[in-house]
Design an enzyme around this catalytic site. Sequence first.
Site, PDB file in Angstrom:
ATOM      1  CB  ALA A 146       5.612  -4.551   9.162  1.00 48.47           C
ATOM      2  N   GLY A 205       1.252  -2.331  11.102  1.00 47.21           N
ATOM      3  CA  GLY A 205       0.863  -3.736  11.190  1.00 47.21           C
ATOM      4  C   GLY A 205       0.352  -4.110  12.571  1.00 47.21           C
ATOM      5  CD  GLU A 260      -2.036  -2.785   8.424  1.00 45.56           C
ATOM      6  OE1 GLU A 260      -0.845  -3.027   8.696  1.00 45.56           O
ATOM      7  OE2 GLU A 260      -2.408  -2.467   7.286  1.00 45.56           O
ATOM      8  CD  GLU A 308       1.030   1.392   7.821  1.00 48.70           C
ATOM      9  OE1 GLU A 308       0.394   2.434   8.126  1.00 48.70           O
ATOM     10  OE2 GLU A 308       0.694   0.260   8.191  1.00 48.70           O
TER      11      GLU A 308
HETATM   12  N1  CO8 Z   1      10.267  -2.036  13.128  1.00 46.09           N
HETATM   13  C1  CO8 Z   1      11.493  -2.310  13.610  1.00 46.09           C
HETATM   14  N2  CO8 Z   1      11.968  -1.778  14.765  1.00 46.09           N
HETATM   15  C2  CO8 Z   1      11.166  -0.949  15.445  1.00 46.09           C
HETATM   16  C3  CO8 Z   1       9.870  -0.630  15.017  1.00 46.09           C
HETATM   17  C4  CO8 Z   1       9.421  -1.228  13.796  1.00 46.09           C
HETATM   18  N3  CO8 Z   1       8.182  -1.024  13.305  1.00 46.09           N
HETATM   19  N4  CO8 Z   1       9.323   0.231  15.896  1.00 46.09           N
HETATM   20  C5  CO8 Z   1      10.230   0.443  16.855  1.00 46.09           C
HETATM   21  N5  CO8 Z   1      11.357  -0.264  16.597  1.00 46.09           N
HETATM   22  C6  CO8 Z   1      12.578  -0.327  17.380  1.00 46.09           C
HETATM   23  C7  CO8 Z   1      13.369   0.970  17.247  1.00 46.09           C
HETATM   24  O1  CO8 Z   1      14.127   0.977  16.066  1.00 46.09           O
HETATM   25  C8  CO8 Z   1      14.218   0.912  18.500  1.00 46.09           C
HETATM   26  O2  CO8 Z   1      15.277   0.012  18.292  1.00 46.09           O
HETATM   27  P1  CO8 Z   1      16.805   0.491  18.626  1.00 46.09           P
HETATM   28  O3  CO8 Z   1      16.773   0.708  20.124  1.00 46.09           O
HETATM   29  O4  CO8 Z   1      17.626  -0.679  18.200  1.00 46.09           O
HETATM   30  O5  CO8 Z   1      17.033   1.747  17.889  1.00 46.09           O
HETATM   31  C9  CO8 Z   1      13.289   0.268  19.524  1.00 46.09           C
HETATM   32  O6  CO8 Z   1      12.266  -0.404  18.761  1.00 46.09           O
HETATM   33  C10 CO8 Z   1      12.611   1.283  20.423  1.00 46.09           C
HETATM   34  O7  CO8 Z   1      11.985   2.249  19.583  1.00 46.09           O
HETATM   35  P2  CO8 Z   1      12.179   3.835  19.771  1.00 46.09           P
HETATM   36  O8  CO8 Z   1      13.526   4.141  20.330  1.00 46.09           O
HETATM   37  O9  CO8 Z   1      11.797   4.488  18.494  1.00 46.09           O
HETATM   38  O10 CO8 Z   1      11.080   4.111  20.919  1.00 46.09           O
HETATM   39  P3  CO8 Z   1      10.303   5.475  21.167  1.00 46.09           P
HETATM   40  O11 CO8 Z   1       9.590   5.281  22.479  1.00 46.09           O
HETATM   41  O12 CO8 Z   1      11.198   6.655  21.012  1.00 46.09           O
HETATM   42  O13 CO8 Z   1       9.202   5.557  19.982  1.00 46.09           O
HETATM   43  C11 CO8 Z   1       7.526   4.671  18.497  1.00 46.09           C
HETATM   44  C12 CO8 Z   1       8.190   4.589  19.880  1.00 46.09           C
HETATM   45  C13 CO8 Z   1       6.771   5.990  18.352  1.00 46.09           C
HETATM   46  C14 CO8 Z   1       6.528   3.507  18.401  1.00 46.09           C
HETATM   47  C15 CO8 Z   1       8.608   4.571  17.382  1.00 46.09           C
HETATM   48  O14 CO8 Z   1       9.406   3.436  17.662  1.00 46.09           O
HETATM   49  C16 CO8 Z   1       8.041   4.408  16.000  1.00 46.09           C
HETATM   50  O15 CO8 Z   1       7.590   5.383  15.425  1.00 46.09           O
HETATM   51  N6  CO8 Z   1       8.100   3.179  15.450  1.00 46.09           N
HETATM   52  C17 CO8 Z   1       7.716   2.910  14.085  1.00 46.09           C
HETATM   53  C18 CO8 Z   1       6.216   2.958  13.926  1.00 46.09           C
HETATM   54  C19 CO8 Z   1       5.850   2.714  12.484  1.00 46.09           C
HETATM   55  O16 CO8 Z   1       6.147   3.479  11.611  1.00 46.09           O
HETATM   56  N7  CO8 Z   1       5.148   1.600  12.259  1.00 46.09           N
HETATM   57  C20 CO8 Z   1       4.712   1.224  10.918  1.00 46.09           C
HETATM   58  C21 CO8 Z   1       5.683   0.247  10.353  1.00 46.09           C
HETATM   59  S1  CO8 Z   1       5.315  -0.137   8.648  1.00 46.09           S
HETATM   60  C22 CO8 Z   1       4.066  -1.256   8.751  1.00 46.09           C
HETATM   61  O17 CO8 Z   1       3.652  -1.668   9.792  1.00 46.09           O
HETATM   62  C23 CO8 Z   1       3.507  -1.741   7.459  1.00 46.09           C
HETATM   63  C24 CO8 Z   1       2.602  -2.945   7.705  1.00 46.09           C
HETATM   64  C25 CO8 Z   1       2.157  -3.547   6.444  1.00 46.09           C
HETATM   65  C26 CO8 Z   1       3.271  -4.206   5.777  1.00 46.09           C
HETATM   66  C27 CO8 Z   1       2.737  -5.001   4.666  1.00 46.09           C
HETATM   67  C28 CO8 Z   1       3.619  -4.784   3.450  1.00 46.09           C
HETATM   68  C29 CO8 Z   1       3.145  -5.660   2.281  1.00 46.09           C
END
Ligand code: CO8
Length: 257
Positions: free
Chosen positions: A65, A108, A111, A131
Site C-alpha cells: 500500500a 498489500g 495480499e 508491515e
Molecule cells: N509506498 C509508497 N512508495 C513506495 C513504496 C510504498 N509501499 N515502496 C516503494 N516506494 C517508493 C519509494 O519511496 C521510492 O520513491 P522515491 O524515489 O520518491 O523515494 C521508490 O518507490 C523506489 O523505492 P526504493 O528507492 O525504496 O527502491 P529500492 O530498490 O531501494 O527498495 C523496496 C525496494 C525494498 C521494495 C523498498 O522500496 C521498500 O521496502 N518498500 C516498502 C515495502 C513495504 O513496506 N511495503 C508494505 C507497505 S504497508 C502495506 O502494504 C499495508 C497493506 C495493508 C493496508 C491496509 C490498511 C487498512
Amino acid sequence: MSYETILVETRGKVGLVTLNRPKALNALNAQVLADLLAAFRAFDADPAIAASVLTGSEKAFAAGADIKEMQSRDYVDMYVADAFAGWDDFARIRKPIIAAVAGYALGGGCELAMMCDFIIAGDNAKFGQPEITLGVMPGMGGSQRLTRFVGKSKAMDMVLTGRMMDAAEAERCGLVSRVVPADDLMAEALTAASRIAEFSLPAVMMAKEAVDRAYETTLSEGLRFERRLFHSMFALEDQKEGMAAFVEKRPARFLDR
Ligand code: CO8
C-alpha cells in the site's frame, strides 16, 4: 477506456492488466483499486474475455500500500472510511485471474497477488508482509490468506519478522503454483490463461467458485456445494460436447453454454 494507474490490453480471449506506477514501485492506493475494479468488472461483463493476467513490472509486482499516502492518516480517518475494505470487491471478480509476479510483492502487493486465483512467479520474485517494520500489521487479508496458504508457522515468521521469501521458498510452501525464469514469466502466464480460455466458461467459473469455497466453509458444506455445482453442470451443452468429444476421439468445441 483509459486508466490512470494501470495498462489494459487483450490477447484473444485473455485480458492483461499491468500495474503502472513505476515511480512508486506500483504502490497501491484508492486510484489503483478503482482502476483495477473497473478493468476486471469490464472483463467479467465482456463475453469475449474468458480469463486474465495481472502483472506489474520486472522490478515490482507491487511494493505494498502507498506508505506516503497512509502516513498522516489517523484512526478515525481509517475507521470511518473503512479504509481498504474496497479490496474485498477485487476478490469477488468471477472470471479467473492469474497473478504474474516478478520482483517485489510486499505488503498489500503480496495480499493482492493472493487475491488472484493462482500465482506464477518469476525466479526473481520476492514475497513479504513487512508491515511490522512500519509499526503496523497486514490489513488487506495477509494475516488470513497467507496463513491459509502456507500454514501458521511460516505465516507467523513472515508477519512477525517482516522478512522476504524468495520464489523457490514461495513455491515450496505453496504460496505460488509455479516458478519460471523471469524472462519467460509473461509468456507462461498468458499461455496458462489462454489454456483456461479454451474450456467451457461456465464450467471454469463454477470450478473457481468451488475451490474458493474451500476457504470459506467447512469440509462437509464445501463437499455439498461442490456436488450441487457438479450436478448442475449436466444442464450445460458443454458437458454433452466435452464428453461426446472424448468418446468420439476429437477435440471439444465448447460454446460457453
Ligand atoms: N509506498 C509508497 N512508495 C513506495 C513504496 C510504498 N509501499 N515502496 C516503494 N516506494 C517508493 C519509494 O519511496 C521510492 O520513491 P522515491 O524515489 O520518491 O523515494 C521508490 O518507490 C523506489 O523505492 P526504493 O528507492 O525504496 O527502491 P529500492 O530498490 O531501494 O527498495 C523496496 C525496494 C525494498 C521494495 C523498498 O522500496 C521498500 O521496502 N518498500 C516498502 C515495502 C513495504 O513496506 N511495503 C508494505 C507497505 S504497508 C502495506 O502494504 C499495508 C497493506 C495493508 C493496508 C491496509 C490498511 C487498512
